[in-house]
Design an enzyme around this catalytic site. Structure first.
Site, PDB file in Angstrom:
ATOM      1  N   PRO A 112      35.387  30.390  41.290  1.00 31.96           N
ATOM      2  CA  PRO A 112      34.698  31.844  41.879  1.00 31.96           C
ATOM      3  C   PRO A 112      35.910  32.538  42.376  1.00 31.96           C
ATOM      4  O   PRO A 112      36.122  32.912  43.282  1.00 31.96           O
ATOM      5  CB  PRO A 112      33.977  31.181  42.880  1.00 31.96           C
ATOM      6  CG  PRO A 112      34.697  29.990  43.491  1.00 31.96           C
ATOM      7  CD  PRO A 112      34.982  29.397  42.157  1.00 31.96           C
ATOM      8  N   CYS A 113      36.676  33.384  41.243  1.00 31.69           N
ATOM      9  CA  CYS A 113      37.639  34.513  41.597  1.00 31.69           C
ATOM     10  C   CYS A 113      37.192  35.644  42.140  1.00 31.69           C
ATOM     11  O   CYS A 113      37.795  36.399  42.853  1.00 31.69           O
ATOM     12  CB  CYS A 113      38.378  34.645  40.272  1.00 31.69           C
ATOM     13  SG  CYS A 113      37.684  35.091  39.013  1.00 31.69           S
TER      14      CYS A 113
END
Length: 173
Positions: A142-143
């Site tokens: 989850p950047c």
């Protein structure tokens, strides 16, 4: 002369509500989650970027089913964690960054300097940002949960609109 082993990426297209993402898995795990509405050409770009020995194969045997199920549940607001194996293709530094980003809990954010600190390279903030930009598995690594200073939206492979949508989905933005 060394012969490279051919790696197969089995892919499919996930269409759910306003989401349209390409997904690819290898025999080792998830290799690619596409950007919203970017199409098959984005998958081809990443395949070429990750190696000339990667062959794209349309999934007809259910290899992508688990990732499609979990992504759909996430996009519907019914899943907060993923239980999928990853097949990271990148440098050791990149893999270290991606593993740390994968630990960011649902509904929380962090910043690039915190990631750099956690991986033991506090001065490598820009390198961390570059590694995050090379993350081929948006959403599940989850950047979108990594923000700039003062919680500013900064670059995102899928565009800032996609990043904001994911943060809104998690009730962070």
């Amino acid at each position: 002369m060394t012969v490279q082993k051919v790696i197969k990426w089995y892919y499919t297209n996930l269409k759910f509500n306003n989401w349209d993402l390409y997904v690819a898995v290898s025999d080792q795990g998830v290799t690619f989650i596409g950007s919203n509405h970017k199409g098959f050409s984005e998958l081809e770009y990443w395949q070429q970027k990750k190696g000339t020995n990667i062959l794209l194969v349309a999934d007809q045997g259910g290899k992508t089913d688990k990732v499609i199920t979990q992504l759909t549940e996430y996009l519907a607001g019914k899943r907060t964690t993923f239980t999928l194996p990853f097949d990271f293709i990148g440098t050791l530094f990149q893999q270290k960054v991606w593993r740390e980003v994968a630990k960011i809990p649902y509904g929380t954010t962090t910043c690039y300097s915190d990631i750099a600190q956690k991986i033991g390279h506090p001065r490598a903030v820009r390198a961390v940002g570059t590694a995050i930009g090379n993350n081929s598995m948006t959403i599940i690594v989850p950047c979108h949960r990594v923000l700039g200073k003062n919680n500013a939206l900064r670059g995102y492979r899928g565009g800032l609109e996609m990043k904001a949508s994911l943060l809104q989905l998690e009730n962070i933005w």
